[in-house]
Write a protein that holds these residues in place. Structure first.
Motif, PDB file in Angstrom:
ATOM      1  N   SER A 511      47.283  38.089  27.337  1.00 29.82           N
ATOM      2  CA  SER A 511      47.938  37.052  28.219  1.00 29.82           C
ATOM      3  C   SER A 511      49.115  37.394  29.237  1.00 29.82           C
ATOM      4  CB  SER A 511      48.159  35.546  27.568  1.00 29.82           C
ATOM      5  OG  SER A 511      49.034  36.144  26.641  1.00 29.82           O
ATOM      6  N   ILE A 512      49.195  38.823  28.949  1.00 26.98           N
ATOM      7  CA  ILE A 512      50.648  39.355  29.655  1.00 26.98           C
ATOM      8  C   ILE A 512      50.302  39.196  31.087  1.00 26.98           C
ATOM      9  CG2 ILE A 512      51.299  40.745  28.115  1.00 26.98           C
ATOM     10  CD1 ILE A 512      49.941  43.272  29.963  1.00 26.98           C
ATOM     11  N   GLN A 513      51.591  39.107  32.015  1.00 30.80           N
ATOM     12  CA  GLN A 513      51.570  39.271  33.383  1.00 30.80           C
ATOM     13  C   GLN A 513      50.660  40.616  33.780  1.00 30.80           C
ATOM     14  OE1 GLN A 513      55.634  39.005  34.380  1.00 30.80           O
ATOM     15  NE2 GLN A 513      55.233  36.980  34.932  1.00 30.80           N
ATOM     16  N   ALA A 514      49.842  40.578  34.813  1.00 31.22           N
ATOM     17  CA  ALA A 514      49.238  41.700  35.327  1.00 31.22           C
ATOM     18  C   ALA A 514      50.189  42.362  36.410  1.00 31.22           C
ATOM     19  CB  ALA A 514      47.882  41.333  35.941  1.00 31.22           C
ATOM     20  N   GLY A 515      51.096  41.675  36.940  1.00 30.07           N
ATOM     21  CA  GLY A 515      51.817  42.756  37.969  1.00 30.07           C
ATOM     22  C   GLY A 515      52.520  43.727  37.703  1.00 30.07           C
ATOM     23  N   PRO A 516      53.332  43.601  36.395  1.00 28.36           N
ATOM     24  CA  PRO A 516      53.862  45.054  35.944  1.00 28.36           C
ATOM     25  C   PRO A 516      52.733  46.052  35.681  1.00 28.36           C
ATOM     26  CG  PRO A 516      54.920  43.195  34.883  1.00 28.36           C
ATOM     27  CD  PRO A 516      53.592  42.440  35.784  1.00 28.36           C
ATOM     28  N   LEU A 517      51.685  45.733  35.068  1.00 32.29           N
ATOM     29  CA  LEU A 517      50.680  46.643  34.913  1.00 32.29           C
ATOM     30  C   LEU A 517      50.202  47.386  36.187  1.00 32.29           C
ATOM     31  CD1 LEU A 517      49.208  46.834  32.041  1.00 32.29           C
ATOM     32  CD2 LEU A 517      47.200  45.584  32.972  1.00 32.29           C
ATOM     33  N   GLU A 518      50.007  46.684  37.214  1.00 33.16           N
ATOM     34  CA  GLU A 518      49.510  47.166  38.488  1.00 33.16           C
ATOM     35  C   GLU A 518      50.559  47.989  39.077  1.00 33.16           C
ATOM     36  OE1 GLU A 518      49.502  44.099  41.603  1.00 33.16           O
ATOM     37  OE2 GLU A 518      47.389  44.525  42.190  1.00 33.16           O
ATOM     38  N   ALA A 519      51.926  47.709  38.955  1.00 33.64           N
ATOM     39  CA  ALA A 519      52.781  48.584  39.427  1.00 33.64           C
ATOM     40  C   ALA A 519      52.933  49.808  38.722  1.00 33.64           C
ATOM     41  CB  ALA A 519      54.147  47.701  39.579  1.00 33.64           C
ATOM     42  N   ILE A 520      52.721  49.854  37.325  1.00 32.66           N
ATOM     43  CA  ILE A 520      52.970  50.940  36.602  1.00 32.66           C
ATOM     44  C   ILE A 520      51.822  51.952  36.889  1.00 32.66           C
ATOM     45  CG2 ILE A 520      53.285  51.964  34.458  1.00 32.66           C
ATOM     46  CD1 ILE A 520      55.647  50.504  35.196  1.00 32.66           C
ATOM     47  N   THR A 521      50.713  51.339  37.094  1.00 32.59           N
ATOM     48  CA  THR A 521      49.496  51.917  37.395  1.00 32.59           C
ATOM     49  C   THR A 521      49.667  52.779  38.738  1.00 32.59           C
ATOM     50  OG1 THR A 521      48.220  50.499  36.177  1.00 32.59           O
ATOM     51  CG2 THR A 521      47.056  52.320  37.301  1.00 32.59           C
ATOM     52  N   ALA A 522      50.436  51.984  39.649  1.00 30.27           N
ATOM     53  CA  ALA A 522      50.620  52.457  41.095  1.00 30.27           C
ATOM     54  C   ALA A 522      51.344  53.830  41.151  1.00 30.27           C
ATOM     55  CB  ALA A 522      50.812  51.426  42.069  1.00 30.27           C
ATOM     56  N   THR A 523      52.139  54.040  40.075  1.00 25.70           N
ATOM     57  CA  THR A 523      53.179  55.152  40.153  1.00 25.70           C
ATOM     58  C   THR A 523      52.335  56.133  39.653  1.00 25.70           C
ATOM     59  OG1 THR A 523      53.803  54.869  37.862  1.00 25.70           O
ATOM     60  CG2 THR A 523      55.011  53.654  39.790  1.00 25.70           C
ATOM     61  N   GLY A 524      51.145  56.181  39.233  1.00 22.69           N
ATOM     62  CA  GLY A 524      50.621  57.512  38.876  1.00 22.69           C
ATOM     63  C   GLY A 524      50.602  57.646  37.236  1.00 22.69           C
ATOM     64  N   ALA A 525      51.044  56.593  36.782  1.00 21.01           N
ATOM     65  CA  ALA A 525      51.109  56.627  35.027  1.00 21.01           C
ATOM     66  C   ALA A 525      49.732  56.859  34.581  1.00 21.01           C
ATOM     67  CB  ALA A 525      51.849  55.537  34.620  1.00 21.01           C
TER      68      ALA A 525
END
Lengths: 611, 250
Positions: A511-525
């Motif tokens: 149930s976490i917010q998906a936004g930060p997940l998306e943002a961190i993935t987008a940095t190439g992590a």
């Protein structure tokens, strides 16, 4: 839909009536099944036991006093002797009692009057049969209560013990002196309640630590996107058993190598301090902080070699640490006096390290091999041409299927001792290989399969199955494994905590917010970095909250886990109930109530602070 | 140079979010992407860094084929593409500086970063980026203590940490008031002009498009309906993009 305008129809009424009828039948059957019978409650015998137990429960065995006792044995004749009873005048300087009349028939009532006893003392006034005034046998259950002057009057029905000789009536009057003291029961209860609290604490800590990693694999949103090509899956499946075997072998070698060096405390100390320094440098070199460009192959191999050596040295370090703990523990236990438990703690820690190091080593090696082979598979299916990948898939998938089913067969053989290799060895291996082949044939060479979802469902199933087994039942199993005592309780509660927390935790991850997940993935992590930087910060408050909640449950559970031999206060409680010692049981129930409410309060305060 | 060729995305439910979209973006251009909500702007931007896998078509970036990149190659491509989001997508409970440092995750060694260890240069770089967007003093506050405009600046600083060659901005100012919108857009403009970073920015307001964009593409129901200079959007084009009933505001 316009239900509002519909008139109440006869069918509706009939339906309602039917529902009531069905509910009534269900209730009636329930009464029959659960044997509800108030008649039983009204029976004389039940009521008396109930009153006795309730009164005992109302007087918990917690405090006691020193007692001062005065005894006087007064003569009496049961059936008056011919010529009348002759009774000597009692010594009136101390406490004494007079029986009137001095003689009577069995079944008649006599009055016993006492003088000069301790003020407000109390005690039994009973008939002593036979002509020996020191006889310990007493009959009857009359109790006398002296007034402020030490005077009492009691009546007594003479028992059917006629005799020519003189017999006696004894008054044993006692009173409390000095301050109240804790009873033995209170001391035992205290000891066990402490055991209970720590049982719950250890189970919660153990459970939380292991539930956290599990909760990530049991979270659908994290696992959904994990897909790998068949070659990678097969090879990493093969990697686990190979890695575990290699790991056990290597750690055993390190253990044998370390053995001669562990007995000296100085060697322990030097290696425990020195090795981390060396390892830090080695790992810093082998794991550079930036990877802007891929390093040349030679350097990569050298780094892998250094990492492998570091792992070996790391295991050596763990054994040395264990040795240090045990040596320090053993030599300090004698010196520490009442803090000897610290020394014993060190010894146990050392023992735990020695036991867990091979397991950790095996798991780590399994993980590394599986990861490494999986990567090779991934790389292969990306770079090689379709035909080669297909061949690789066929071979690897068949091998993986054979291995998995072969291992399962071995487990079945071990459990059921069937003793027919066609069913438990060759059979499963062939079937596994065929299944693997089929999977490889029907999967397109470079397609990815939803590994993540499969792992997710398997984990979820195992968690749900284990969660449905009550901790109390688990305790029974662990009592067999590790013997009666709190250790079994810790294991049972710990296991139950792992599975139930993993489920609660994973729901929080979902149930976490998906936004930060998306943002961190987008940095190439990579995936692990994404979890640490985007998921973990979001789940800290609910995790703390759930851990507190579980700690609460564990305290309550640990009070009854002793019923099946799992240690803690439940053991005492059950024993006292079985011995009909309700006053002691009452003391333990009060202790449980106090501890549970304190824990409740503490955990709610901590939860507020943490979230 | 970014080349998008015949890009199509059909979601699992059968919704066609992108329909055969083709366009090029020369290096260093500020490209605005306009269109109604649900016209496929977000999907387009997310296909470019493969947060969403396209169904068909090809995306080429400086010679690399993004659509067929392996996961490992994709990580290396992503770290050169910064992304700024409408809802900022900061990790609320982490410090501002941690949020900014997260931009380096594609570069640093995974093992060290898991222990929250970053090289010293990255630390000073993070502070420098915060200074550049004007909130150096907030470095050690929690991200959710900041106002919306400040949070978006943190988002930009995070993207800058990646040393990006391209920034994808998905409606970066849609949750901000007009004054803040301009200040955020100015930051993007400055990065575009001074660092030569290509910017793909989806926008709602045409005045922002006129003021900042070098070139515009417009999407309507997943199809590319306009490509050209901002000044070329006349009333007829406007109706094509936003539908017959739309009226111009601002």
């Amino acid at each position: 839909m316009n239900d509002k305008n519909q008139k109440p129809s006869i069918w509706k009424s009939i339906r309602t009536g039917l529902i009531f009828l069905i509910v009534a039948v269900i209730l009636a059957y329930g009464f029959e099944i659960t044997k509800i019978d108030l008649e039983e409650l009204r029976s004389e015998q039940r009521q008396q036991s109930l009153i006795r137990v309730t009164r005992a429960l109302a007087q918990p065995d917690i405090f006691e006093y020193e007692k001062e006792t005065q005894t006087f044995t007064a003569p009496v004749y049961v059936t008056c002797p011919t010529g009348g009873a002759v009774i000597a005048e009692p010594d009136t300087s101390g406490p004494y009692a007079i029986v009137t009349p001095e003689c009577a028939e069995p079944g008649e009532t006599v009055t016993v009057e006492g003088f000069n006893f301790f003020p407000n003392s109390t005690g039994p006034v009973r008939f002593v049969p036979g002509n020996d005034p020191t006889n310990v046998v007493e009959l009857g259950n009359e109790t006398a209560l002296a007034d402020a002057d030490g005077h009492f009057v009691a009546t007594l029905v003479l028992p059917n013990r006629p005799s020519e000789d003189v017999q006696f009536i004894r008054a044993t009057m006692s009173r409390n002196v000095g301050a109240p003291k804790f009873t033995q029961t209170a001391h035992d209860t205290w000891e066990k309640i402490i055991e209970t609290v720590f049982l719950a604490l250890l189970a919660t800590i153990l459970g939380t630590l292991l539930a956290i990693p599990l909760s990530f694999i049991a979270a659908r949103n994290l696992m959904k996107s994990v897909r790998s090509p068949l070659a990678s899956i097969s090879l990493s499946t093969l990697g686990w058993p190979i890695g575990i075997a290699v790991g056990i072998l290597v750690v055993r070698m390190v253990a044998n190598f370390t053995e001669p060096f562990t007995s000296n405390i100085l060697v322990n100390l030097v290696s425990v301090v020195l090795i981390p320094v060396i390892l830090t440098f080695a790992i810093r070199w082998a794991l550079p902080q930036d990877d802007v460009a891929s390093p040349p192959l030679g350097l990569q191999i050298a780094r892998l070699g250094v990492l492998f050596l570091s792992a070996l040295v790391g295991f050596f370090w763990m054994y040395q640490l264990a040795g240090l703990f045990m040596n320090v523990g053993e030599s300090s236990t004698a010196l520490l006096g009442s803090f000897a438990f610290l020394g014993r703690f060190l010894i146990q820690l050392g023992d735990i390290l020695i036991v867990t190091t091979p397991v950790l080593g095996a798991l780590a090696a399994g993980g590394v091999f599986s990861n490494f082979l999986g990567r090779i598979g991934q790389r292969a299916s990306e770079k090689l041409n379709e035909g080669t990948v297909k061949t690789l898939n066929l071979i690897a998938s068949a091998a993986a299927g054979a291995t998995v089913l072969g291992l399962l067969g071995w487990l079945v053989e071990w459990l059921y001792q069937i003793g027919r290799p066609a069913y438990t060895q060759t059979g499963p291996i062939v079937v596994g290989a065929v299944l693997g082949l089929l999977l490889a044939i029907f999967t397109k060479a470079k397609d990815t399969l939803p590994t993540g979802l499969v792992i997710y469902y398997v984990t979820r199933t195992i968690l749900n199955t284990l969660r449905s087994v009550e901790a109390l039942v688990m305790a029974i199993v662990f009592v067999i494994a590790v013997g009666i005592g709190p250790f079994a309780g810790v294991m049972a509660l710990g296991l139950h905590t792992i599975v139930s927390l993993a489920k609660l935790y994973s729901e929080q991850v979902e149930s976490i917010q998906a936004g930060p997940l998306e943002a961190i993935t987008a940095t190439g992590a990579n995936r692990l970095q994404t979890i640490v930087y985007a998921v973990v910060p979001q789940i800290v408050p609910p995790y703390i909250s759930y851990t507190m909640y579980r700690w609460d449950i564990n305290v309550r559970m640990s009070t009854i886990i002793g019923f099946v031999g799992g240690g803690g206060i439940g053991f005492l409680l059950q024993q006292n109930i079985n011995l009909l010692n309700y006053r002691a049981a009452s003391a333990q129930m009060i202790a449980i109530a106090v501890v549970v409410s304190i824990m409740d309060y503490v955990s709610s305060v901590m939860r507020e602070k943490a979230v | 140079m970014l080349q998008v060729k015949n890009l199509t995305k059909i979601y699992d439910g059968g919704v066609k979010a992108l329909d055969n979209v083709t366009f090029d973006v020369p290096k260093g251009q500020f490209l605005a992407v306009i269109g109604l909500s649900g016209s496929g702007k977000s999907t387009l931007l997310r296909c470019i860094n493969r947060l969403i896998d396209p169904t068909a078509g090809q995306i080429l970036w400086d010679g690399d084929d993004i659509t067929t990149a392996t996961p490992e190659e994709m990580r290396r491509i992503r770290r050169k593409i910064g992304m700024v989001f409408q809802h900022f997508n900061l990790v609320h409970r982490s410090k501002v500086i941690t949020n900014v440092l997260a931009g380096r995750l594609g570069y640093v060694n995974p093992a060290w970063s898991l222990l929250n260890r970053f090289p010293k240069e990255d630390m000073s770089k993070a502070l420098k980026q915060l200074e550049r967007v004007g909130i150096a003093d907030k470095a050690h506050q929690r991200a959710d203590e900041l106002s919306g405009g400040q949070q978006q600046r943190v988002g930009i600083a995070r993207a800058l940490m990646q040393d990006p060659n391209m920034i994808l901005a998905d409606e970066p100012v849609a949750s901000l008031d007009p004054v803040l919108a301009h200040s955020i857009m100015k930051h993007l403009e400055e990065i575009n002009k001074n660092d030569g970073v290509t910017v793909l920015c989806s926008l709602h307001f045409l005045d922002l498009v006129h003021r900042y964009a070098d070139r515009v593409i417009a999407l309507n129901q997943g199809q590319l309906v306009f490509e050209g200079l901002p000044s070329e959007i006349d009333d007829k084009k406007f109706k094509d993009i936003y539908g017959r009933d739309a009226e111009r505001v601002g």
